[in-house]
Scaffold this active site. Structure first.
Site, PDB file in Angstrom:
ATOM      1  N   PRO A 154      33.770  -6.228 -65.185  1.00  0.00           N
ATOM      2  CA  PRO A 154      34.977  -6.922 -64.728  1.00  0.00           C
ATOM      3  C   PRO A 154      34.737  -8.398 -64.461  1.00  0.00           C
ATOM      4  O   PRO A 154      33.626  -8.806 -64.116  1.00  0.00           O
ATOM      5  CB  PRO A 154      35.328  -6.173 -63.428  1.00  0.00           C
ATOM      6  CG  PRO A 154      34.734  -4.812 -63.620  1.00  0.00           C
ATOM      7  CD  PRO A 154      33.477  -5.026 -64.396  1.00  0.00           C
ATOM      8  N   CYS A 155      35.795  -9.175 -64.612  1.00  0.00           N
ATOM      9  CA  CYS A 155      35.680 -10.639 -64.566  1.00  0.00           C
ATOM     10  C   CYS A 155      35.049 -11.158 -63.282  1.00  0.00           C
ATOM     11  O   CYS A 155      34.340 -12.162 -63.299  1.00  0.00           O
ATOM     12  CB  CYS A 155      37.054 -11.286 -64.724  1.00  0.00           C
ATOM     13  SG  CYS A 155      38.015 -10.588 -66.057  1.00  0.00           S
ATOM     14  N   GLN A 156      35.321 -10.455 -62.154  1.00  0.00           N
ATOM     15  CA  GLN A 156      34.781 -10.971 -60.899  1.00  0.00           C
ATOM     16  C   GLN A 156      33.251 -10.972 -60.897  1.00  0.00           C
ATOM     17  O   GLN A 156      32.626 -11.655 -60.095  1.00  0.00           O
ATOM     18  CB  GLN A 156      35.301 -10.172 -59.697  1.00  0.00           C
ATOM     19  CG  GLN A 156      34.980  -8.684 -59.699  1.00  0.00           C
ATOM     20  CD  GLN A 156      36.079  -7.854 -60.316  1.00  0.00           C
ATOM     21  OE1 GLN A 156      36.736  -8.296 -61.244  1.00  0.00           O
ATOM     22  NE2 GLN A 156      36.291  -6.645 -59.809  1.00  0.00           N
ATOM     23  N   GLY A 157      32.665 -10.253 -61.828  1.00  0.00           N
ATOM     24  CA  GLY A 157      31.210 -10.228 -61.929  1.00  0.00           C
ATOM     25  C   GLY A 157      30.615 -11.521 -62.452  1.00  0.00           C
ATOM     26  O   GLY A 157      29.397 -11.687 -62.476  1.00  0.00           O
TER      27      GLY A 157
END
Length: 376
Positions: free
Chosen positions: A82-85
């Site tokens: 996921p992008c927050q990673g």
């Protein structure tokens, strides 16, 4: 050939690998944070070891023991962190130790390091290419290089690969140093606009000279499904498929699942009757605000726009049926994502709709599986 699917969601991406008839891919592991997604994954990968939970809290040693896959045994690792990673990627620290401080990307990289797959595919949103002015993806590639892997990435439009949807994804391939990395070539031609990115060599586009068939359109994907109205539902097909795409999705399926239309309010029905290519088609007195794509109708003679998690609600995105006065049904959304009609979904209608919208199209997985097979 053994496949691990990280951040697997429904498992649509890995299902594409199993659907590729040119090789024997077996999905043996999947992990995701959402229990409903994992239940769907298990329905379609019944032999795989599936885990619901935070990947940072799951021991890779336990995964190895449960799957009987040791270092060097894994053929393919796939997944989309996921992008927050990507918000705080640091120099890669973990070797074989489980480190709960890892970002989600670092956890993906840690799986690469622990299992040493012969090939890996990391898929993500196109915005990753420009995140932090391109520094993030450079850091990711440097990380894999330190682990002994060569990488390359491209931006793919699903409409060029047999999917009736203009869904663009960033795909990164990785293999041990010295390997030649090859991306799939387009199978269909679509001339519409694609994402703007400064380095055009990073975008895979069909050539006019390739003489490819046109991209599958929205109605070519869903036109054989019963023409129901707002609030209606049917569980049987009422006509024969009339093209290869429809036949391939239907197979020998007899029961039609998830073909239930949202029951729209009288006001929404009035809005839908005015709907066209964008929100400007709606009389101003009927709506107060919205993005340009809200309350909009799909083109019947073009691939669909990117399906979102709210494709059964016209107020949030462009998802009104090309010829009928209602939003898409979950089955129509699944068709536009290239799921076969016999793919099983777990959960209530709302949960299933979100799963479909978040999925990687299985047909995209299938064309990548072909390239992986040639490599291995």
């Amino acid at each position: 050939m053994k496949v691990f699917d990280l951040f697997c969601g429904t498992g649509g991406f890995s299902k594409g690998f199993e659907n590729y008839s040119g090789a024997n891919f077996e999905v043996v592991f999947g992990i995701d944070l959402l229990s409903t997604s994992i239940e769907t994954f298990k329905l379609n990968h019944p032999k795989a070891h599936a885990i619901t939970g935070d990947i940072r809290k799951v021991s890779k040693t336990d995964v190895s023991e449960a799957t009987k896959i040791k270092k060097g045994d894994l053929d393919v690792l796939i997944g989309g962190p996921p992008c927050q990673g990507f918000s705080s990627i640091r120099p890669f620290r973990s070797s074989e130790d489980d480190d709960p401080r890892n970002t989600l990307f670092e956890e993906y990289a840690s799986y690469v390091n622990f299992f040493r797959p012969k090939f890996f595919i990391l898929e993500n949103v196109v915005g990753l290419a420009t995140h932090k002015n391109g520094d993030t993806i450079i850091q990711m590639q440097e990380c894999f290089q330190l682990l002994g892997y060569d990488t390359d990435w491209k931006i793919l439009n699903s409409a060029h690969f047999g999917v009736p949807q203009k869904r663009e994804r960033l795909i990164m391939l990785g293999a041990p140093k010295g390997s030649k990395l090859e991306f799939p070539t387009p199978k269909n031609y679509y001339s519409g606009s694609t994402i703007g990115y400064k380095d055009k060599s990073k975008i895979i586009l069909p050539k006019m000279t390739d003489n490819l068939p046109p991209a599958i359109t929205t109605m070519e994907a869903i036109g054989d499904l019963p023409q129901i109205g707002s609030g209606q539902q049917v569980e049987t097909y009422d006509r024969e498929p009339y093209n290869d795409y429809q036949r391939e999705r239907r197979k020998d399926n007899k029961i039609l699942e998830l073909h239930s239309a949202t029951k729209h309010s009288p006001k929404m029905m009035e809005i839908i009757k005015h709907s066209g290519k964008n929100i400007n088609c709606i009389p101003k007195e009927l709506i107060t605000s919205g993005f340009s794509s809200c309350y909009s109708r799909l083109d019947k003679d073009e691939p669909a726009v990117t399906i979102t998690v709210n494709f059964v609600h016209p107020a949030s995105n462009r998802c009104i049926h090309p010829t009928l006065d209602r939003a898409l049904t979950p089955r129509e959304g699944a068709r536009l994502q290239s799921f076969d009609d016999d793919f099983k979904f777990f959960g209530n209608r709302s949960e299933i709709t979100k799963q479909i919208g978040n999925s990687v199209p299985p047909l995209l997985g299938k064309v990548l599986a072909e390239k992986v097979k040639n490599k291995l």
